[in-house]
Design a protein around this motif. Structure first.
Motif, PDB file in Angstrom:
ATOM      1  N   ALA A  57      87.487  65.508  46.414  1.00  7.74           N
ATOM      2  CA  ALA A  57      88.440  64.999  47.408  1.00  7.74           C
ATOM      3  C   ALA A  57      88.490  65.902  48.639  1.00  7.74           C
ATOM      4  O   ALA A  57      88.473  65.428  49.774  1.00  7.74           O
ATOM      5  CB  ALA A  57      89.821  64.863  46.780  1.00  7.74           C
ATOM      6  N   ALA A  58      88.532  67.208  48.427  1.00  5.98           N
ATOM      7  CA  ALA A  58      88.605  68.147  49.552  1.00  5.98           C
ATOM      8  C   ALA A  58      87.314  68.157  50.359  1.00  5.98           C
ATOM      9  O   ALA A  58      87.339  68.120  51.593  1.00  5.98           O
ATOM     10  CB  ALA A  58      88.920  69.554  49.037  1.00  5.98           C
ATOM     11  N   LEU A  59      86.174  68.176  49.689  1.00  7.00           N
ATOM     12  CA  LEU A  59      84.896  68.248  50.374  1.00  7.00           C
ATOM     13  C   LEU A  59      84.554  66.946  51.092  1.00  7.00           C
ATOM     14  O   LEU A  59      83.925  66.956  52.146  1.00  7.00           O
ATOM     15  CB  LEU A  59      83.795  68.628  49.381  1.00  7.00           C
ATOM     16  N   SER A  60      85.005  65.816  50.549  1.00  6.50           N
ATOM     17  CA  SER A  60      84.663  64.526  51.155  1.00  6.50           C
ATOM     18  C   SER A  60      85.308  64.346  52.530  1.00  6.50           C
ATOM     19  O   SER A  60      84.891  63.488  53.298  1.00  6.50           O
ATOM     20  CB  SER A  60      85.059  63.371  50.232  1.00  6.50           C
ATOM     21  N   LYS A  61      86.285  65.178  52.869  1.00  9.31           N
ATOM     22  CA  LYS A  61      86.888  65.131  54.209  1.00  9.31           C
ATOM     23  C   LYS A  61      85.950  65.737  55.250  1.00  9.31           C
ATOM     24  O   LYS A  61      86.097  65.483  56.442  1.00  9.31           O
ATOM     25  CB  LYS A  61      88.221  65.877  54.218  1.00  9.31           C
ATOM     26  N   GLN A  62      84.998  66.559  54.798  1.00  8.61           N
ATOM     27  CA  GLN A  62      84.083  67.243  55.705  1.00  8.61           C
ATOM     28  C   GLN A  62      82.678  66.670  55.704  1.00  8.61           C
ATOM     29  O   GLN A  62      81.914  66.919  56.643  1.00  8.61           O
ATOM     30  CB  GLN A  62      83.987  68.730  55.329  1.00  8.61           C
ATOM     31  N   ALA A  63      82.315  65.933  54.648  1.00  7.43           N
ATOM     32  CA  ALA A  63      80.920  65.522  54.523  1.00  7.43           C
ATOM     33  C   ALA A  63      80.779  64.311  53.609  1.00  7.43           C
ATOM     34  O   ALA A  63      81.677  64.005  52.830  1.00  7.43           O
ATOM     35  CB  ALA A  63      80.109  66.680  53.949  1.00  7.43           C
ATOM     36  N   GLU A  64      79.619  63.661  53.717  1.00 14.21           N
ATOM     37  CA  GLU A  64      79.230  62.640  52.745  1.00 14.21           C
ATOM     38  C   GLU A  64      78.815  63.378  51.481  1.00 14.21           C
ATOM     39  O   GLU A  64      78.034  64.329  51.564  1.00 14.21           O
ATOM     40  CB  GLU A  64      78.030  61.842  53.240  1.00 14.21           C
ATOM     41  N   LEU A  65      79.304  62.962  50.329  1.00 10.40           N
ATOM     42  CA  LEU A  65      78.940  63.618  49.073  1.00 10.40           C
ATOM     43  C   LEU A  65      77.849  62.824  48.372  1.00 10.40           C
ATOM     44  O   LEU A  65      77.949  61.608  48.232  1.00 10.40           O
ATOM     45  CB  LEU A  65      80.150  63.727  48.147  1.00 10.40           C
ATOM     46  N   VAL A  66      76.813  63.537  47.944  1.00 14.50           N
ATOM     47  CA  VAL A  66      75.729  62.920  47.194  1.00 14.50           C
ATOM     48  C   VAL A  66      75.556  63.716  45.905  1.00 14.50           C
ATOM     49  O   VAL A  66      75.278  64.916  45.941  1.00 14.50           O
ATOM     50  CB  VAL A  66      74.405  62.925  47.996  1.00 14.50           C
ATOM     51  N   VAL A  67      75.761  63.047  44.790  1.00 17.72           N
ATOM     52  CA  VAL A  67      75.519  63.671  43.490  1.00 17.72           C
ATOM     53  C   VAL A  67      74.050  63.424  43.169  1.00 17.72           C
ATOM     54  O   VAL A  67      73.607  62.275  43.112  1.00 17.72           O
ATOM     55  CB  VAL A  67      76.442  63.085  42.402  1.00 17.72           C
ATOM     56  N   GLY A  68      73.319  64.508  43.004  1.00 21.02           N
ATOM     57  CA  GLY A  68      71.899  64.356  42.737  1.00 21.02           C
ATOM     58  C   GLY A  68      71.228  65.686  42.492  1.00 21.02           C
ATOM     59  O   GLY A  68      71.848  66.746  42.611  1.00 21.02           O
ATOM     60  N   ASN A  69      69.951  65.607  42.158  1.00 20.95           N
ATOM     61  CA  ASN A  69      69.146  66.776  41.860  1.00 20.95           C
ATOM     62  C   ASN A  69      68.242  67.068  43.048  1.00 20.95           C
ATOM     63  O   ASN A  69      67.512  66.180  43.511  1.00 20.95           O
ATOM     64  CB  ASN A  69      68.323  66.515  40.595  1.00 20.95           C
ATOM     65  N   SER A  70      68.258  68.291  43.513  1.00 23.80           N
ATOM     66  CA  SER A  70      67.464  68.660  44.685  1.00 23.80           C
ATOM     67  C   SER A  70      65.966  68.705  44.394  1.00 23.80           C
ATOM     68  O   SER A  70      65.169  68.816  45.323  1.00 23.80           O
ATOM     69  CB  SER A  70      67.930  70.008  45.242  1.00 23.80           C
ATOM     70  N   ASN A  71      65.570  68.575  43.140  1.00 23.50           N
ATOM     71  CA  ASN A  71      64.150  68.518  42.804  1.00 23.50           C
ATOM     72  C   ASN A  71      63.533  67.165  43.165  1.00 23.50           C
ATOM     73  O   ASN A  71      62.308  67.040  43.226  1.00 23.50           O
ATOM     74  CB  ASN A  71      63.925  68.751  41.314  1.00 23.50           C
ATOM     75  N   ALA A  72      64.366  66.162  43.385  1.00 17.06           N
ATOM     76  CA  ALA A  72      63.908  64.818  43.752  1.00 17.06           C
ATOM     77  C   ALA A  72      64.967  64.202  44.667  1.00 17.06           C
ATOM     78  O   ALA A  72      65.823  63.448  44.216  1.00 17.06           O
ATOM     79  CB  ALA A  72      63.690  63.971  42.507  1.00 17.06           C
ATOM     80  N   LEU A  73      64.910  64.554  45.934  1.00 20.28           N
ATOM     81  CA  LEU A  73      65.912  64.087  46.899  1.00 20.28           C
ATOM     82  C   LEU A  73      65.702  62.610  47.219  1.00 20.28           C
ATOM     83  O   LEU A  73      64.584  62.179  47.486  1.00 20.28           O
ATOM     84  CB  LEU A  73      65.848  64.919  48.180  1.00 20.28           C
ATOM     85  N   GLY A  74      66.774  61.860  47.205  1.00 20.62           N
ATOM     86  CA  GLY A  74      66.705  60.421  47.463  1.00 20.62           C
ATOM     87  C   GLY A  74      66.847  60.074  48.936  1.00 20.62           C
ATOM     88  O   GLY A  74      67.567  59.134  49.270  1.00 20.62           O
ATOM     89  N   PHE A  75      66.183  60.807  49.791  1.00 28.53           N
ATOM     90  CA  PHE A  75      66.235  60.558  51.234  1.00 28.53           C
ATOM     91  C   PHE A  75      64.814  60.303  51.733  1.00 28.53           C
ATOM     92  O   PHE A  75      63.855  60.869  51.207  1.00 28.53           O
ATOM     93  CB  PHE A  75      66.809  61.771  51.986  1.00 28.53           C
ATOM     94  N   PRO A  76      64.687  59.492  52.797  1.00 22.97           N
ATOM     95  CA  PRO A  76      63.353  59.280  53.379  1.00 22.97           C
ATOM     96  C   PRO A  76      62.786  60.571  53.981  1.00 22.97           C
ATOM     97  O   PRO A  76      63.539  61.508  54.289  1.00 22.97           O
ATOM     98  CB  PRO A  76      63.605  58.249  54.486  1.00 22.97           C
ATOM     99  N   ASP A  77      61.484  60.601  54.176  1.00 23.99           N
ATOM    100  CA  ASP A  77      60.827  61.734  54.839  1.00 23.99           C
ATOM    101  C   ASP A  77      61.457  61.966  56.212  1.00 23.99           C
ATOM    102  O   ASP A  77      61.839  61.007  56.890  1.00 23.99           O
ATOM    103  CB  ASP A  77      59.333  61.446  55.034  1.00 23.99           C
TER     104      ASP A  77
END
Length: 183
Positions: A57-77
């Motif tokens: 709740a506190a962090l979502s006021k500052q940023a979009e939150l993405v729960v995930g593993n940095s070994n396989a980022l779900g973002f485009p190149d």
């Protein structure tokens, strides 16, 4: 994160990141004291990534939150103008995958800023075991690595146009390096 580490990130970002209206910033391993709070990112799209968030709740006021593993980022190149990671890679058993994913999602000319514990010979070393292990290795049950300054330069920033900054924030008791590179 200590105030000195946060200040080192602020200094590097202040010198090297030039905000624009459509800039995107990703923090890998984001937590309650987020690097996304750096003033240079005030007008950027800010994305916080972690395996889980203790206080979403506190962090979502500052940023979009993405729960995930940095070994396989779900973002485009080439999605982000800046990617940061502070005290996360030493807890990642496959940190090299995160490094590759960081390079993939960072735009050409983008900035990668990373803070990691490094190893050095310390006066408190005992049988080649550092005080850092005694303080962290037993408590976290997931503290896998300490890096050399050479590893940060040559592995973390492999394929980058330049390594722009290396700041030794702390020498003792837990040596810590913040470094940045431009893709």
């Amino acid at each position: 994160m200590s105030p000195k580490v946060f200040a080192a990130f602020c200094d590097i970002v202040g010198k090297r990141f030039h905000s624009c209206g459509r800039c995107s910033v990703l923090e890998i391993g984001s937590g309650a004291w987020t690097l996304l709070a750096i003033p240079s990112f005030a007008h950027a799209r800010r994305v916080a990534l972690n395996l889980r968030f203790n206080d979403p709740a506190a962090l979502s006021k500052q940023a979009e939150l993405v729960v995930g593993n940095s070994n396989a980022l779900g973002f485009p190149d080439e999605s982000f103008d800046c990617v940061m990671s502070c005290s996360a890679l030493e807890h990642d058993p496959y940190f090299w995958r995160t490094i590759a994913e960081t390079r993939r999602v960072l735009k050409k000319g983008g900035l990668f800023v990373v803070g990691v514990p490094i190893y050095r010979t310390l006066p408190t070393d005992y049988r080649r075991t550092t005080l850092t292990y005694a303080r962290h290795g037993l408590a976290y049950n997931a503290d896998f690595y300490r890096f050399s300054e050479q590893a940060v330069r040559e592995i973390f920033f492999e394929g980058y146009a330049s390594v722009t900054d290396e700041v030794l924030v702390r020498r003792y008791p837990n040596p810590y390096l913040v470094a940045a590179g431009r893709k």
